[in-house]
Design an enzyme around this catalytic site. Sequence first.
Site, PDB file in Angstrom:
ATOM      1  N   ASP A  69       0.815  -1.211   0.000  1.00  0.00           N
ATOM      2  CA  ASP A  69       0.000   0.000   0.000  1.00  0.00           C
ATOM      3  C   ASP A  69       0.849   1.261   0.000  1.00  0.00           C
ATOM      4  OD1 ASP A  69      -2.593  -0.952  -0.212  1.00  0.00           O
ATOM      5  OD2 ASP A  69      -2.828  -1.253   1.933  1.00  0.00           O
ATOM      6  N   ASN A 141      -4.230   8.719   1.977  1.00  0.00           N
ATOM      7  CA  ASN A 141      -4.788   7.991   3.116  1.00  0.00           C
ATOM      8  C   ASN A 141      -5.116   8.909   4.284  1.00  0.00           C
ATOM      9  OD1 ASN A 141      -5.151   5.356   2.349  1.00  0.00           O
ATOM     10  ND2 ASN A 141      -3.446   4.522   3.499  1.00  0.00           N
ATOM     11  N   ASP A 142      -4.076   9.509   4.856  1.00  0.00           N
ATOM     12  CA  ASP A 142      -4.314  10.279   6.076  1.00  0.00           C
ATOM     13  C   ASP A 142      -3.188  11.259   6.377  1.00  0.00           C
ATOM     14  OD1 ASP A 142      -2.246   8.610   7.232  1.00  0.00           O
ATOM     15  OD2 ASP A 142      -3.773   7.112   7.661  1.00  0.00           O
ATOM     16  N   ARG A 152       3.955  11.987  26.085  1.00  0.00           N
ATOM     17  CA  ARG A 152       3.203  13.070  26.717  1.00  0.00           C
ATOM     18  C   ARG A 152       1.838  13.219  26.064  1.00  0.00           C
ATOM     19  NH1 ARG A 152       5.240  19.347  27.408  1.00  0.00           N
ATOM     20  NH2 ARG A 152       3.224  20.218  27.978  1.00  0.00           N
ATOM     21  N   THR A 182      -9.637   2.576   6.141  1.00  0.00           N
ATOM     22  CA  THR A 182      -9.281   1.190   6.473  1.00  0.00           C
ATOM     23  C   THR A 182      -7.806   1.071   6.866  1.00  0.00           C
ATOM     24  OG1 THR A 182      -8.922   0.793   4.108  1.00  0.00           O
ATOM     25  CG2 THR A 182     -11.050   0.148   5.018  1.00  0.00           C
ATOM     26  N   ALA A 183      -7.136   2.207   7.084  1.00  0.00           N
ATOM     27  CA  ALA A 183      -5.721   2.184   7.460  1.00  0.00           C
ATOM     28  C   ALA A 183      -5.582   2.537   8.939  1.00  0.00           C
ATOM     29  CB  ALA A 183      -4.942   3.145   6.551  1.00  0.00           C
ATOM     30  N   TYR A 184      -4.761   3.528   9.268  1.00  0.00           N
ATOM     31  CA  TYR A 184      -4.480   3.884  10.662  1.00  0.00           C
ATOM     32  C   TYR A 184      -5.756   4.265  11.416  1.00  0.00           C
ATOM     33  CZ  TYR A 184      -1.627   5.972  14.445  1.00  0.00           C
ATOM     34  OH  TYR A 184      -1.033   6.272  15.632  1.00  0.00           O
ATOM     35  N   SER A 187      -7.503   1.282  12.823  1.00  0.00           N
ATOM     36  CA  SER A 187      -6.789   0.738  13.985  1.00  0.00           C
ATOM     37  C   SER A 187      -7.042   1.558  15.239  1.00  0.00           C
ATOM     38  CB  SER A 187      -5.285   0.690  13.701  1.00  0.00           C
ATOM     39  OG  SER A 187      -5.006  -0.144  12.595  1.00  0.00           O
TER      40      SER A 187
END
Length: 283
Positions: A69, A141-142, A152, A182-184, A187
């Site tokens: 990807d 994606n992001d 922190r 559907t990526a980070y 999750s």
Amino acid sequence: MNIVLLPNLTKQDAALHTGRIAEKLLELQSSVWMHMPLKREFHQYPIRFWSDFDEMISQCDAVIAIGGDGTIIHAAKHAAHAQKPILGVNVGRLGFVAGLETDELELLELLVSGKYTVDNRMMISATVGKADGNITYHALNDAVISRGSLSRILDFQVSLNEDTICRYRADGLILSTPTGSTAYSLSAGGPVVDPSMECMILTPICPHSLLTRPVVFNANSLISAKADSGSEIYLTLDGATSIRIESGEQVYFSKSRLSVQLIQLHHKGFYQVVNEKLTERRN
């Protein structure tokens, strides 16, 4: 048809599958192009090697990226700037943005004959307000704002169209496209969003509140985020490019002027692909 091959040779068997793809395309009477640094690896094929990468992309008819990807997303940005369609061939693990697996190379005939469809995928832009001027980046994606090496908690102020709407205490924030849902973002607890939609998903990373939830915004929204001062903060785009965000700097997120044209050679629905990638490969 003039087709550029962009392989990631660090992937296992990527060189082998790239050779197979080149042979198949040449058999179909297509012209295969590659960047000059790859000549040493693929000199045995009647391939045209270009020294000018940008010119090669601008002159081709389509791009094929061979890798996972990350490889496909990186190549898609080059294709998007030149407004060229791109096909991803998966030699990675999940391959959500790939349109082809390595055991489906016979379908390349559909590409050459023009019997394919194109999914237009929106991208997101992230603009950092620097003292000497704004800098804008693009992601498929992001875009992620997160802390640096120090463990922190960050305090974020999030605004929508210049009006403050919420505050988060979290390890970071993810602004994703439907493609990146559907990526980070997934999750971190974000929703799965059909990539044919146009929207932006805000997902906090490890939020320190039981009531904090992901939020979906209209694609025409202007979202800004600012973290508390004194923290080491980075903006990461598609898990690759990382930019240090200085104290007091604000990051603006919006729909990008660029879009990616993903080539599809078969007619699997999005949710069928999600089921295959997230369920069957886990077993």
